[in-house]
Design a protein around this motif. Structure first.
Motif, PDB file in Angstrom:
ATOM      1  N   LEU A  17     125.854   8.461 -23.700  1.00  0.00           N
ATOM      2  CA  LEU A  17     125.196   9.710 -23.313  1.00  0.00           C
ATOM      3  C   LEU A  17     126.216  10.808 -23.081  1.00  0.00           C
ATOM      4  CD1 LEU A  17     122.117  10.152 -22.953  1.00  0.00           C
ATOM      5  CD2 LEU A  17     122.799   7.753 -22.907  1.00  0.00           C
ATOM      6  N   LYS A  59     126.222  14.675 -21.629  1.00  0.00           N
ATOM      7  CA  LYS A  59     125.368  15.604 -20.878  1.00  0.00           C
ATOM      8  C   LYS A  59     126.270  16.575 -20.120  1.00  0.00           C
ATOM      9  CE  LYS A  59     126.446  13.198 -17.059  1.00  0.00           C
ATOM     10  NZ  LYS A  59     127.255  13.768 -15.937  1.00  0.00           N
ATOM     11  N   TYR A  65     118.449  13.123 -18.289  1.00  0.00           N
ATOM     12  CA  TYR A  65     118.087  12.018 -19.176  1.00  0.00           C
ATOM     13  C   TYR A  65     117.233  11.016 -18.419  1.00  0.00           C
ATOM     14  CZ  TYR A  65     118.792   7.620 -21.794  1.00  0.00           C
ATOM     15  OH  TYR A  65     118.623   6.437 -22.470  1.00  0.00           O
ATOM     16  N   TYR A  91     114.899   7.148 -19.271  1.00  0.00           N
ATOM     17  CA  TYR A  91     114.571   6.083 -20.218  1.00  0.00           C
ATOM     18  C   TYR A  91     113.503   5.208 -19.583  1.00  0.00           C
ATOM     19  CZ  TYR A  91     115.342   2.165 -23.494  1.00  0.00           C
ATOM     20  OH  TYR A  91     115.181   1.172 -24.438  1.00  0.00           O
ATOM     21  N   ARG A 108     113.334   7.538 -24.683  1.00  0.00           N
ATOM     22  CA  ARG A 108     114.509   8.233 -24.163  1.00  0.00           C
ATOM     23  C   ARG A 108     114.234   9.733 -24.193  1.00  0.00           C
ATOM     24  NH1 ARG A 108     118.720   4.316 -24.471  1.00  0.00           N
ATOM     25  NH2 ARG A 108     118.108   2.535 -25.779  1.00  0.00           N
ATOM     26  N   LEU A 129     115.579  13.492 -23.343  1.00  0.00           N
ATOM     27  CA  LEU A 129     116.823  14.225 -23.134  1.00  0.00           C
ATOM     28  C   LEU A 129     116.503  15.707 -23.036  1.00  0.00           C
ATOM     29  CD1 LEU A 129     117.253  12.023 -25.784  1.00  0.00           C
ATOM     30  CD2 LEU A 129     119.583  12.324 -24.962  1.00  0.00           C
ATOM     31  N   THR A 133     122.549  17.527 -24.304  1.00  0.00           N
ATOM     32  CA  THR A 133     122.310  16.177 -23.806  1.00  0.00           C
ATOM     33  C   THR A 133     121.977  15.365 -25.041  1.00  0.00           C
ATOM     34  OG1 THR A 133     121.445  17.016 -21.691  1.00  0.00           O
ATOM     35  CG2 THR A 133     121.023  14.697 -22.235  1.00  0.00           C
ATOM     36  N   GLY A 153     119.246  14.064 -29.871  1.00  0.00           N
ATOM     37  CA  GLY A 153     118.986  14.611 -28.543  1.00  0.00           C
ATOM     38  C   GLY A 153     118.743  16.096 -28.630  1.00  0.00           C
TER      39      GLY A 153
END
Length: 220
Positions: A47, A49, A59, A61, A66, A68, A87, A195
């Protein structure tokens, strides 16, 4: 006579489900035909970010999805970076420089997200990226100018992005239909990302959601 017709029909089905050498897919075939799925673990989902924000503020999950998101005034992913806010999931550990590789994932972009890259291949001989799929006011584009698809807010779509490095081609399928093909930008240290990554004229709030992400490699 009927038996002869049935045989011809069966032969046609077989032909249409055949994958052409070098990763090109014939009409009627699934984009993943002729590819082998590469095993992924959670470690492969790196990830990126805003560096000053906890991960759970950009973020989530849950139930296989997922989510973002990022804001236009967020910091970059690294204090030393001069890039725009992002992200993103970077597929880690599967960098490639040759062969035919494929990203598959189901993506969703909510209404209002605009001026942002949602899917990319990072790395190239010329420039930082080989491929960027951006969304502008609900329409998907290859970078800025080439229209790929329209009216794509608020719906799940299956993306299959194929990179034939040796052939110098990138091909995008959406929901199993070939939507775009272009020359790549030369070899390099290549990897897939998805993302939200702000571009010029980005909306203040940007979000995309992804599920069932897979990586494939063509048979040798």
């Amino acid at each position: 006579m009927r038996a002869g017709l049935d045989c011809k029909f069966l032969a046609l089905v077989v032909v249409l489900s055949t994958v052409v050498r070098d990763g090109d897919v014939l009409c009627g075939a699934d984009p993943t035909d002729g590819f082998v799925q590469v095993p992924l673990t959670e470690w492969n989902f790196e990830l990126q970010k805003p560096y000053d924000k906890p991960l759970d503020q950009r973020y989530s999950y849950h139930d296989g999805v997922r989510r973002l998101w990022v804001y236009a005034d967020d910091k970059p992913h690294d204090p030393s970076s001069m890039t725009k806010p992002r992200t993103e999931i970077r597929i880690r550990g599967l960098d490639y420089s040759s062969g035919v590789w494929q990203f598959e994932g189901y993506g969703f972009v909510p209404n209002g997200t605009s001026g942002v890259s949602i899917l990319q291949i990072h790395g190239a001989s010329h420039g930082a990226t080989t491929f960027m799929l951006r969304i502008y006011n609900g329409d998907l584009k290859y970078y800025v100018s080439d229209l790929v698809d329209i009216n794509d807010y608020d719906k799940w779509m299956r993306f299959n992005l194929i990179h034939n490095v040796d052939g110098g081609k990138v091909t995008l399928f959406i929901d199993g239909i070939k939507k775009f093909e272009a020359n790549d930008h030369g070899p390099g240290d290549l990897y897939f990302k998805c993302g939200v990554y702000a571009q010029a004229n980005a909306s203040y709030y940007m979000e995309s959601r992804w599920k069932d992400i897979k990586i494939f490699k063509a048979h040798d």
